[in-house]
Structure formats: structure tokens, C-alpha cells
Write an enzyme that holds these catalytic residues in place. Structure first.
Site, mmCIF file in Angstrom:
data_model
loop_
_atom_site.group_PDB
_atom_site.id
_atom_site.type_symbol
_atom_site.label_atom_id
_atom_site.label_comp_id
_atom_site.label_asym_id
_atom_site.label_seq_id
_atom_site.Cartn_x
_atom_site.Cartn_y
_atom_site.Cartn_z
ATOM 1 N N HIS A 158 0.833 -1.218 0.000
ATOM 2 C CA HIS A 158 0.000 0.000 0.000
ATOM 3 C C HIS A 158 0.861 1.259 0.000
ATOM 4 C CE1 HIS A 158 -3.494 -2.537 1.193
ATOM 5 N NE2 HIS A 158 -2.561 -3.194 1.852
ATOM 6 N N SER A 280 17.307 20.275 -15.824
ATOM 7 C CA SER A 280 16.199 21.138 -16.175
ATOM 8 C C SER A 280 16.756 22.434 -16.725
ATOM 9 C CB SER A 280 15.366 21.402 -14.929
ATOM 10 O OG SER A 280 14.742 22.667 -15.023
#
Ligand code: ARG
Length: 448
Positions: A158, A280
Site C-alpha cells: 500500500h 532542467s
């Protein structure tokens, strides 16, 4: 004689119709050139044996096909302007070279069984090529698993820290997944490895063709017996191949997702050298996992292949339908897309850097709680009571972990069974043993 269309009977079809029905088929068909020539060689050898062409016609045809193959190897083979497909181009060149004998090559066959044959031969080689590439990734994963078998990781369920895991377990898990992908690929290969040649348009021929002979000549495991089934089989094999590609795609996409997650600042379980990650244009600090993101997206798209194949073949009646033509591009592109993904992952993994001592962080203390429960169980305390006791300790904040690694069962961090996984993989790899096109042509030329 007009060789532009094998079905030309004197009425010229409108160019718009030709253009639409051909589309970008020519580029796709060019990939079949070598196999079309090899298949034609086997067909010609058989035609002579069956008495449908003379020995001298056979020689002429075989020599012409061989010189066409050499042209293909040199990269000089093209599908000319106005010629519809690879099958028409091969026949046109033969007729240009040797005249009337060239026009006998199509005896007892149709483009339907011819294209089926070409696709089967192409797919056989493509499957083996992909299996070989996947084998390299498998080896890399197994060796990383062995190398880092001692380095622990939190295991998640989970997306919450759950139990102790290890890099050995993580890498080895994906290696074992690849053995199943290879098994599916091998099964698709087995379905594929049957000879359709001789079933003609899908209903056989009144000429006495020897199908067992071409089956043996082309190295097929068996033939597709029923002529109608040979036609219906187009799409069925593609569907099996698409499922195998999708399964491999699923493994690669999931693995890439794990890597993206494990590279985040929050996880920092792994990293890659600066020249393998991307930056970036605006944020100087960025270290981006573009390679893994693209593998993830490409492999997710590959998982839509079975649905696309099924959209084409669904509800088609038996017999040849032109819809089937579109299957070629789907499957060929599938191979073209997935192979670079497998290769780049193998390459990147060669440079992966692993962080040690991840579990030293006290935030992972609680993942040792199941081990504590099991320790009590071993001392005779009923499991439910031990579970309740450890929950109480966790609740009042006094849980102290004991670092252990007493996992002994097969497939656990203390007993990865990588040798057995590797044995299974090498057993499966034995099934990928097809003959490369050059070797096949050389072998066929011995029948001259
Ligand atoms: N390009 C066609 C295909 O891939 C070749 C077979 C053509 N057969 C026909 N009956 N029109 O299906």
C-alpha cells in the site's frame, strides 16, 4: 506484361485506391525482403521436386533469387514506384532477370500464404533477437541481486513501509519476472513456428505441392495443416506475440517506476552518475530520470498491443481480409519499440549506485515488528497473542528492533535461489534457436 500489380487484368485501378490501400506498407514490407526471397527459394526447390517446373527453370530461378538476395544484403533492394508490395517486387525482378521462368515463381501459391510465410519467418527471428536482448538484462539483474544480496531495503505494501526487503530480493524479483516473459515469448514462438506455405489463398491448390518438403526446408517445427486455419491463424499468432511483448513491457514499466521512485529525494535508495541523468532548463538542482520515464511510457503503450490486435481481428469472417495487413506494422513496431527499452535498462543498470544502511533510519523501526512477532511464535507463544503483544509495544512507543536476517525459506532475503532462477532461464533460452536469414539462404542454395 504489367508487373506493377500481380492481380492486373487490364483495368487500371484508380491511383487514389492504390495509394490508400498501399499506405506506408512499402517500408513495412521491405523488412520482409530477405525472408520473401528465402521463402521463394524453398518454394522453387519444391516446385521442381513436384515436377511443376523443370530442373533448368529451378536453376535459373534459384540463381536469380540468390543474386536478388545479395542485392538485398548490400542494401540495394527497393520496392519501386508503382509496385504494390514486396511479393510483387520480387516477382517483377525475377521476370526482368530471367523472363518466362521468372513468371513461374508464383505457381501454386497466393500472396496470402506468401505474406503469412514471410511474417512467420520474420517473427521467428525477431522473437529470438528480443529473447537474446532480454537475456542480457536478466544476467545483469541476477548479478546485481547476488552482488547486493546483503543490502537491506524497506519493502512496501500500500506504499507504506511493510517488511524488511533487500536489493537482492528486488533485483532478483525482476529477473524472475523476465523468466516468465521469456516463457511467454517462447510459447508465442512455438505457435509461430509452423509453415503456412502451400495453403495458397486459404483453400489449398489443385497443384500437387509438397508442404512437408517446404516445412523441412524452412526449418519449421511443423506445418499449419488446415488451409482455412492457416488464414485464421493470421492474427492469432500476432495476438500471442503481442501478449508476450505486453508482459515484458509490464515488467519493464514497473521496474522503471520503482527506479523513478527510489531516485527521489524522499527515498534516495539509488542514484546514477551525472552523465546518465538529465537536468532542467530552469532549475539548476534537478536530476531527472528521463530514461526511466520514457521506458515506462513506451512500455505502457506496448501493453495496449493485445487490445489493438484484437480490435483488428475481432469479428472478421474466416478467409483473407485486407484488414489483416495492418497487423504487420503493429507487431513490427512493437519489436522496434521494446528492444531499445531492454537495451537501455541493461546499460543504465551497469552504472547504478546503491545506498547502504538505508534501514539505519529510525523511521523504519516498525518494519521489524513482524520479525519480533515471529520470534515470540518460535518461543511457543500463539501467533495472535504475539501479534497483540507487539502491537501494544508499538503503540506505547517502546518498540526496539532487533536487526536479524533469519530468513531461510526459498525466495526470501536469506535464500534468494538465484541459481535456480538462472537454471530455469537458461532452459527457456534453449528454445530460441532459429536460423538467421543468411544462413537459411545458404542452406537452401545447397539444393541448386
Ligand atoms: N499486403 C497484403 C497483406 O499484408 C498482402 C496480401 C495481399 N493479399 C490479397 N488478397 N490482397 O495482407
Amino acid at each position: 506484361m504489367n508487373f506493377q500489380r500481380l492481380w492486373d487484368k487490364g483495368i487500371a485501378p484508380h491511383p487514389a485506391v492504390i495509394e490508400f490501400t498501399t499506405g506506408n506498407e512499402k517500408q513495412t514490407d521491405l523488412q520482409l525482403a530477405g525472408w520473401d526471397i528465402a521463402g521463394s527459394l524453398a518454394h522453387v526447390i519444391m516446385l521442381a521436386k513436384a515436377g511443376l517446373i523443370t530442373d533448368s527453370e529451378k536453376k535459373e530461378l534459384m540463381n536469380a533469387l540468390h543474386s536478388l538476395f545479395e542485392k538485398y544484403l548490400k542494401g540495394g533492394f527497393v520496392i519501386e514506384e508503382g509496385v504494390e508490395d514486396i511479393h510483387s517486387q520480387v516477382e517483377k525482378e525475377l521476370s526482368d532477370m530471367i523472363g518466362p521462368s521468372g513468371r513461374k515463381v508464383h505457381t501454386g501459391r497466393s500472396r496470402n500464404d506468401q505474406v503469412l510465410l514471410d511474417i512467420r519467418l520474420f517473427t521467428r527471428a525477431a522473437i529470438d533477437n528480443l529473447a537474446g536482448t532480454t537475456h542480457n538484462l536478466f544476467n545483469r539483474l541476477i548479478s546485481l541481486s547476488n552482488q547486493y544480496r546483503e543490502i537491506l531495503l524497506p519493502g512496501y505494501t500500500h506504499m507504506q513501509p511493510a517488511m524488511v526487503s533487500s536489493f537482492g530480493l528486488w533485483f532478483g524479483g525482476y529477473a524472475e519476472a523476465l523468466t516468465d516473459d521469456l516463457l511467454l515469448l517462447s510459447a508465442a514462438g512455438k505457435l509461430n513456428n509452423r509453415n503456412p506455405l502451400g495453403t495458397a489463398a486459404g483453400y489449398g491448390t489443385t497443384l500437387p505441392v509438397d508442404r512437408s518438403m517446404t516445412t523441412a526446408l524452412l526449418g519449421f517445427e511443423d506445418m499449419i495443416y488446415n488451409s482455412v486455419y492457416s488464414g485464421i491463424n493470421r492474427g492469432k499468432v500476432e495476438s500471442a506475440v503481442a501478449s508476450a511483448l505486453a508482459s515484458l513491457g509490464n515488467t519493464l514499466a514497473k521496474f522503471s517506476m520503482d527506479i523513478c521512485l527510489f531516485m527521489t529525494t524522499e527515498f534516495r535508495f539509488i542514484e546514477f552518475p551525472d552523465d546518465l541523468i538529465t537536468g532542467s532548463s530552469i532549475m539548476p538542482q534537478k536530476k531527472n530520470p528521463d530514461v526511466f520515464e520514457l521506458v515506462r511510457a513506451k512500455c505502457n503503450l506496448i501493453q495496449s498491443l493485445p487490445a489493438q490486435v484484437s480490435m483488428i481481428i475481432n469479428n472478421l469472417p474466416s478467409g483473407y481480409n485486407r484488414d489483416l495487413q495492418l497487423l504487420k506494422q503493429l507487431i513490427f513496431n512493437g519489436f522496434d519499440e521494446i528492444i531499445p527499452c531492454v537495451e537501455i535498462l541493461t546499460f543504465m543498470l551497469g552504472e547504478i549506485k546503491i545506498r547502504r544502511n538505508i534501514l539505519d533510519n529510525p523511521q523504519y523501526n516498525s518494519i521489524f515488528s513482524t520479525e519480533e512477532v515471529n520470534r515470540m511464535v518460535r518461543n511457543g507463544i500463539p501467533f495472535r497473542d504475539a501479534y497483540m503483544a507487539v502491537s501494544g509495544i508499538l503503540k506505547n512507543g517502546s518498540f526496539l528492533r532487533t536487526m536479524t536476517s533469519d530468513y531461510t525459506h526459498e525466495g526470501s532475503i536469506g535464500n534468494l535461489c538465484n541459481d535456480r532462477i538462472a537454471e530455469r532461464e537458461s532452459e527457456i533460452m534453449k528454445s530460441f534457436n532459429s536460423i538467421p536469414v543468411k544462413e537459411l539462404v545458404e542452406r537452401l542454395m545447397k539444393h541448386l
